[in-house]
Design a protein around this motif. Structure first.
Motif, PDB file in Angstrom:
ATOM      1  N   SER A 126    -110.279  20.213  73.814  1.00 34.23           N
ATOM      2  CA  SER A 126    -111.620  20.744  73.033  1.00 34.23           C
ATOM      3  C   SER A 126    -112.616  21.092  74.089  1.00 34.23           C
ATOM      4  CB  SER A 126    -111.880  19.812  71.876  1.00 34.23           C
ATOM      5  OG  SER A 126    -112.660  20.621  71.041  1.00 34.23           O
ATOM      6  N   LEU A 127    -113.842  21.677  73.460  1.00 35.96           N
ATOM      7  CA  LEU A 127    -114.941  21.795  73.969  1.00 35.96           C
ATOM      8  C   LEU A 127    -116.161  20.753  73.448  1.00 35.96           C
ATOM      9  CD1 LEU A 127    -115.056  25.722  74.011  1.00 35.96           C
ATOM     10  CD2 LEU A 127    -114.541  24.159  75.769  1.00 35.96           C
ATOM     11  N   GLY A 128    -117.227  20.388  74.468  1.00 31.64           N
ATOM     12  CA  GLY A 128    -118.066  19.473  73.968  1.00 31.64           C
ATOM     13  C   GLY A 128    -119.427  20.199  73.899  1.00 31.64           C
ATOM     14  N   ASP A 129    -119.386  21.430  73.855  1.00 30.11           N
ATOM     15  CA  ASP A 129    -120.561  22.191  73.777  1.00 30.11           C
ATOM     16  C   ASP A 129    -120.675  23.577  72.714  1.00 30.11           C
ATOM     17  OD1 ASP A 129    -119.198  23.739  75.280  1.00 30.11           O
ATOM     18  OD2 ASP A 129    -120.972  24.265  76.534  1.00 30.11           O
ATOM     19  N   ALA A 130    -119.745  23.472  72.044  1.00 31.38           N
ATOM     20  CA  ALA A 130    -119.480  24.819  71.114  1.00 31.38           C
ATOM     21  C   ALA A 130    -119.830  24.581  69.845  1.00 31.38           C
ATOM     22  CB  ALA A 130    -118.177  25.380  71.213  1.00 31.38           C
ATOM     23  N   LYS A 131    -121.377  24.263  69.588  1.00 26.50           N
ATOM     24  CA  LYS A 131    -121.547  23.960  68.285  1.00 26.50           C
ATOM     25  C   LYS A 131    -121.644  25.292  67.444  1.00 26.50           C
ATOM     26  CE  LYS A 131    -125.430  21.597  65.993  1.00 26.50           C
ATOM     27  NZ  LYS A 131    -126.899  20.852  66.188  1.00 26.50           N
ATOM     28  N   PRO A 132    -121.287  25.541  66.344  1.00 29.84           N
ATOM     29  CA  PRO A 132    -121.067  24.389  65.136  1.00 29.84           C
ATOM     30  C   PRO A 132    -119.526  23.986  65.312  1.00 29.84           C
ATOM     31  CG  PRO A 132    -121.155  26.236  63.829  1.00 29.84           C
ATOM     32  CD  PRO A 132    -121.659  26.794  65.338  1.00 29.84           C
ATOM     33  N   TYR A 133    -118.682  24.592  66.170  1.00 32.64           N
ATOM     34  CA  TYR A 133    -117.139  24.683  66.120  1.00 32.64           C
ATOM     35  C   TYR A 133    -116.780  23.139  66.706  1.00 32.64           C
ATOM     36  CZ  TYR A 133    -117.670  29.539  65.769  1.00 32.64           C
ATOM     37  OH  TYR A 133    -118.040  30.956  65.396  1.00 32.64           O
ATOM     38  N   THR A 134    -116.826  22.873  67.898  1.00 32.32           N
ATOM     39  CA  THR A 134    -116.559  21.623  68.458  1.00 32.32           C
ATOM     40  C   THR A 134    -117.767  21.293  69.477  1.00 32.32           C
ATOM     41  OG1 THR A 134    -115.416  22.639  70.261  1.00 32.32           O
ATOM     42  CG2 THR A 134    -114.216  22.299  68.192  1.00 32.32           C
ATOM     43  N   TYR A 135    -118.344  20.243  69.252  1.00 33.84           N
ATOM     44  CA  TYR A 135    -119.548  19.733  70.361  1.00 33.84           C
ATOM     45  C   TYR A 135    -119.198  18.004  70.165  1.00 33.84           C
ATOM     46  CZ  TYR A 135    -122.499  19.160  66.137  1.00 33.84           C
ATOM     47  OH  TYR A 135    -123.130  18.779  65.163  1.00 33.84           O
ATOM     48  N   THR A 136    -119.917  17.401  70.896  1.00 33.77           N
ATOM     49  CA  THR A 136    -120.175  15.838  70.845  1.00 33.77           C
ATOM     50  C   THR A 136    -121.801  15.740  70.330  1.00 33.77           C
ATOM     51  OG1 THR A 136    -120.873  16.154  73.276  1.00 33.77           O
ATOM     52  CG2 THR A 136    -118.520  15.392  72.656  1.00 33.77           C
ATOM     53  N   ASN A 137    -121.684  14.812  69.661  1.00 38.24           N
ATOM     54  CA  ASN A 137    -123.114  14.528  69.020  1.00 38.24           C
ATOM     55  C   ASN A 137    -123.862  13.441  69.880  1.00 38.24           C
ATOM     56  OD1 ASN A 137    -121.772  11.958  68.282  1.00 38.24           O
ATOM     57  ND2 ASN A 137    -121.441  12.438  66.363  1.00 38.24           N
ATOM     58  N   ALA A 138    -124.834  13.080  69.292  1.00 44.04           N
ATOM     59  CA  ALA A 138    -125.811  11.957  70.232  1.00 44.04           C
ATOM     60  C   ALA A 138    -125.022  10.748  70.579  1.00 44.04           C
ATOM     61  CB  ALA A 138    -127.162  11.680  69.637  1.00 44.04           C
ATOM     62  N   ALA A 139    -124.108  10.139  69.819  1.00 44.59           N
ATOM     63  CA  ALA A 139    -123.123   9.215  69.842  1.00 44.59           C
ATOM     64  C   ALA A 139    -121.945   9.415  70.948  1.00 44.59           C
ATOM     65  CB  ALA A 139    -122.557   8.359  68.610  1.00 44.59           C
ATOM     66  N   GLY A 140    -121.892  10.666  71.310  1.00 43.44           N
ATOM     67  CA  GLY A 140    -120.745  10.920  71.991  1.00 43.44           C
ATOM     68  C   GLY A 140    -119.604  11.235  71.326  1.00 43.44           C
ATOM     69  N   GLN A 141    -119.516  11.391  70.065  1.00 39.95           N
ATOM     70  CA  GLN A 141    -118.348  11.838  69.313  1.00 39.95           C
ATOM     71  C   GLN A 141    -118.234  13.052  69.173  1.00 39.95           C
ATOM     72  OE1 GLN A 141    -119.572   9.187  65.819  1.00 39.95           O
ATOM     73  NE2 GLN A 141    -118.271   7.540  66.372  1.00 39.95           N
TER      74      GLN A 141
END
Length: 275
Positions: A44-59
């Motif tokens: 997946s992608l960690g920077d494609a908000k609001p589709y897929t991204y990592t939050n402040a907790a790294g989840q």
């Protein structure tokens, strides 16, 4: 001599039967031919908000993440592990067996179907051009002679190649890097999906130059062409079930509160259908 001949044949039959039993047990334990039985490994992608991204907790979180987890649960799998990749690495990682599924609002195109299989579409939207307020770009016609960023391998990349012939395309590995380039002035605009563009426009005071429909290439979950038929079929059924019972609608309203809802994914679209 007869007993001598029969004994090896008997042993051979027993050995073959043992192999068949082992193969049957393996299929029973891992009917979807996953890398690890009972677990779906997702690129997946960690920077494609609001589709897929990592939050402040790294989840990993986002619409696609929550929707896929719900769909996976419906086929009996709760153990879903997301890993961040560059966009170009998602499909190749799925195709070569490093991941079971690709989840990142991946548009279904004929070109991509040559590499991987897809589930049915579950999301459609718009493509957006974001520009620096100092770039002098008011619409897509003004892109001529300007430097336009795209994430390599995306629908925007393919669309820009065909339609923005006079723009100077600059390819990036992800949206964050491209937006940084817009902010620094090394490119004049960036071409990305509508939902992600809203967030970047607000955070960095960028101008929404144009919103272009992309309903001809809905997003689907990507799967390897190797031994994934049953997984694809079951995921398709689970996607439909999630649309029928309103789960898709609830998640869409949560993650895209100000966006129009495609009617083909709402419960009413399935009232007179068994699929």
């Amino acid at each position: 001599m007869k007993p001598i001949i029969i004994a090896p044949l008997t042993a051979l039959v027993l050995t073959l039967n043992g192999c068949n039993d082992s193969a049957s047990d393996e299929t029973a334990d891992n009917p979807y031919h996953l890398i690890k039985p009972g677990q779906i490994r997702v690129a997946s992608l960690g920077d494609a908000k609001p589709y897929t991204y990592t939050n402040a907790a790294g989840q990993f979180t986002g619409f696609d993440v929550e929707f896929f987890k719900n769909v996976a649960n419906r086929v009996g799998i709760d153990d879903v592990v997301f890993s961040g990749q560059d966009f170009t690495g998602i499909l190749s990682g799925v195709a070569n067996g490093r991941f079971d599924v690709g989840v990142a609002a991946i548009g279904i195109t004929d070109e991509r179907k040559q590499t991987v299989d897809f589930t049915r579409g579950y999301l459609a939207g718009y493509l957006t051009i974001l520009a620096s307020p100092d770039a002098g770009i008011k619409d897509e016609k003004d892109l001529a002679g300007h430097r336009l960023g795209v994430v390599q391998g995306t629908l925007q990349d393919a669309y820009a190649v065909k339609n923005f012939l006079d723009a100077n395309l600059v390819r990036f590995p992800d949206n964050n890097t491209a937006i940084s380039a817009v902010n620094s002035g090394s490119v004049d605009a960036h071409f990305l999906d509508y939902e992600a563009a809203k967030d970047y426009a607000e955070r960095f005071n960028l101008v929404d130059v144009a919103d272009i429909p992309s309903f001809d290439a809905p997003a689907g979950f990507a799967l390897s062409k190797e031994s994934k038929d049953q997984l694809r079929k079951d995921l398709d059924q689970a996607i439909v079930a999630a649309m029928k019972d309103g789960t898709w609608k609830d998640l869409y309203q949560k993650w895209f509160p100000d966006s129009p809802m495609p009617p083909q994914y709402l419960p009413d679209a399935f009232k007179d259908s068994d699929s």
